[in-house]
Scaffold this motif. Structure first.
Motif, PDB file in Angstrom:
ATOM      1  N   ALA A   1       0.784  -1.244   0.050  1.00 56.67           N
ATOM      2  CA  ALA A   1       0.057  -0.032  -0.093  1.00 56.67           C
ATOM      3  C   ALA A   1       0.937   1.289   0.123  1.00 56.67           C
ATOM      4  O   ALA A   1       0.576   2.102  -0.626  1.00 56.67           O
ATOM      5  CB  ALA A   1      -0.751   0.020   1.242  1.00 56.67           C
ATOM      6  N   ALA A   2       1.870   1.409   0.802  1.00 56.76           N
ATOM      7  CA  ALA A   2       2.824   2.404   0.641  1.00 56.76           C
ATOM      8  C   ALA A   2       3.531   2.587  -0.364  1.00 56.76           C
ATOM      9  O   ALA A   2       3.542   3.860  -1.066  1.00 56.76           O
ATOM     10  CB  ALA A   2       4.017   2.217   1.754  1.00 56.76           C
ATOM     11  N   ARG A   3       3.797   1.433  -1.370  1.00 59.62           N
ATOM     12  CA  ARG A   3       4.391   1.815  -2.593  1.00 59.62           C
ATOM     13  C   ARG A   3       3.593   2.331  -3.614  1.00 59.62           C
ATOM     14  O   ARG A   3       3.872   2.987  -4.272  1.00 59.62           O
ATOM     15  CB  ARG A   3       4.962   0.132  -2.989  1.00 59.62           C
ATOM     16  CG  ARG A   3       6.285  -0.356  -2.585  1.00 59.62           C
ATOM     17  CD  ARG A   3       6.893  -1.398  -3.068  1.00 59.62           C
ATOM     18  NE  ARG A   3       7.823  -1.969  -2.443  1.00 59.62           N
ATOM     19  CZ  ARG A   3       7.965  -3.031  -1.473  1.00 59.62           C
ATOM     20  NH1 ARG A   3       6.771  -3.597  -1.301  1.00 59.62           N
ATOM     21  NH2 ARG A   3       9.125  -3.266  -1.281  1.00 59.62           N
ATOM     22  N   MET A   4       2.173   1.775  -3.304  1.00 53.84           N
ATOM     23  CA  MET A   4       1.100   2.421  -4.304  1.00 53.84           C
ATOM     24  C   MET A   4       1.002   3.834  -4.136  1.00 53.84           C
ATOM     25  O   MET A   4       0.716   4.574  -5.119  1.00 53.84           O
ATOM     26  CB  MET A   4       0.129   1.600  -4.175  1.00 53.84           C
ATOM     27  CG  MET A   4      -0.007   0.004  -4.478  1.00 53.84           C
ATOM     28  SD  MET A   4       0.179  -0.098  -6.453  1.00 53.84           S
ATOM     29  CE  MET A   4      -1.540   0.530  -6.931  1.00 53.84           C
TER      30      MET A   4
ATOM     31  N   ALA B   1       1.747   9.304  -5.943  1.00 50.62           N
ATOM     32  CA  ALA B   1       2.105  10.710  -5.550  1.00 50.62           C
ATOM     33  C   ALA B   1       3.178  11.287  -6.779  1.00 50.62           C
ATOM     34  O   ALA B   1       3.177  12.322  -7.249  1.00 50.62           O
ATOM     35  CB  ALA B   1       2.794  10.730  -4.152  1.00 50.62           C
ATOM     36  N   ALA B   2       4.108  10.232  -7.236  1.00 49.30           N
ATOM     37  CA  ALA B   2       5.014  10.677  -8.125  1.00 49.30           C
ATOM     38  C   ALA B   2       4.327  11.029  -9.206  1.00 49.30           C
ATOM     39  O   ALA B   2       5.016  11.812 -10.184  1.00 49.30           O
ATOM     40  CB  ALA B   2       6.103   9.501  -8.196  1.00 49.30           C
ATOM     41  N   ARG B   3       3.066  10.370  -9.530  1.00 50.45           N
ATOM     42  CA  ARG B   3       2.469  10.896 -10.929  1.00 50.45           C
ATOM     43  C   ARG B   3       1.564  11.968 -10.825  1.00 50.45           C
ATOM     44  O   ARG B   3       0.656  12.101 -11.748  1.00 50.45           O
ATOM     45  CB  ARG B   3       1.668   9.484 -11.404  1.00 50.45           C
ATOM     46  CG  ARG B   3       2.732   8.446 -11.958  1.00 50.45           C
ATOM     47  CD  ARG B   3       1.965   7.057 -12.078  1.00 50.45           C
ATOM     48  NE  ARG B   3       2.728   5.976 -12.636  1.00 50.45           N
ATOM     49  CZ  ARG B   3       3.590   5.331 -12.116  1.00 50.45           C
ATOM     50  NH1 ARG B   3       3.849   5.708 -10.652  1.00 50.45           N
ATOM     51  NH2 ARG B   3       4.499   4.328 -12.702  1.00 50.45           N
ATOM     52  N   GLY B   4       1.765  12.525  -9.677  1.00 53.39           N
ATOM     53  CA  GLY B   4       0.900  13.945  -9.447  1.00 53.39           C
ATOM     54  C   GLY B   4      -0.545  13.739  -8.836  1.00 53.39           C
ATOM     55  O   GLY B   4      -1.096  14.715  -9.034  1.00 53.39           O
TER      56      GLY B   4
END
Length: 254
Positions: A161-164, A169-172
């Motif tokens: 879940a943290a990776r997702m 967040a990295a994709r805005g």
């Protein structure tokens, strides 16, 4: 064998404080987990029969004293105590509304006392040692295995879940989107589905790793060192407190 299985079953890439690392820093870490559990359970059961507010206050003070002596850090205890206090207050309030403030105090402090003793025993014991202790107490093998693997999978879900979240967040992705909006619900459903898929893949890898280390469906039980004075002192203190509180509640001790 146990040393080879432990890293796989427990994992070492957890988010936040590792519960096993917390246990390693406790003063109660070296105590026999079976005796810790028996003492904490005996005290918790005795507290359940108390109805006098003064005795319940003494029981809560003893439970909190166990936590202080255990050496567990204040942030660790605060994080785990917050939901317990909230639930205890809610349950006690439902009784106090009809039976008065004393009933509220008795129920609330009973929950605090029992939880404190159990926290002192459980939080100071690594999960693999706790599983061994349950097997030594003759709990069914399947129950202990399910407990240990389910505990491990909690962190698998947490990591995925943290990776997702980081990927979104990295994709805005905007974390401030309203929770019940259409976009938020769609993103939540997609994230939950991907977490389940990835966790399933990792669980299969975990199982193959266990088989590669000769896991046969049971936990190896290593011989514990002889019971020493600290274990005897812990068990004697909890049993003496339990017996004293029960005798006082029956009027034998005044």
């Amino acid at each position: 064998m146990a040393g080879r299985l432990t890293p796989i079953l427990l994992g070492h890439e957890l988010l936040g404080d590792d519960p096993d690392e917390i246990a390693e820093r406790s003063r109660f870490r070296a105590l026999d987990p079976v005796l810790k559990l028996l003492g904490a359970l005996a005290f918790s059961l005795s507290v359940a029969f108390l109805v006098d507010l003064r005795l319940v206050v003494l029981a809560a003070a003893f439970g909190l004293a166990l936590l202080l002596v255990s050496g567990l850090s204040v942030p660790t205890l605060a994080l785990r105590y917050a939901p317990v206090v909230a639930l205890a207050a809610f349950a006690a309030a439902s009784v106090g509304i009809f039976r008065g403030p004393e009933a509220f105090g008795v129920l609330f402090l009973r929950i605090v006392a029992a939880t404190s003793a159990l926290f002192a025993a459980v939080l100071s014991t690594p999960s693999f040692e706790m599983a061994r202790a349950l097997r030594r107490l003759r709990l069914p093998r399947i129950f202990v295995n399910v407990f240990l693997l389910a505990y491990r999978y909690l962190f698998v879900f947490q990591e995925e879940a943290a990776r997702m979240r980081r990927a979104r967040a990295a994709r805005g992705a905007d974390a401030r989107t309203r929770l019940l909006s259409k976009d938020a619900l769609r993103a939540t459903a997609d994230t939950a589905a991907m977490v389940l898929v990835r966790a399933h893949r990792r669980s299969r890898a975990l199982y193959r790793a266990l088989l590669g280390r000769h896991y046969d469906g049971d936990l190896p039980l290593e011989r514990r060192p002889p019971v020493g004075l600290p274990e005897v002192a812990f068990l004697a203190a909890t049993l003496a407190a339990s017996a004293g509180l029960l005798l006082a509640s029956l009027g034998v001790i005044r």
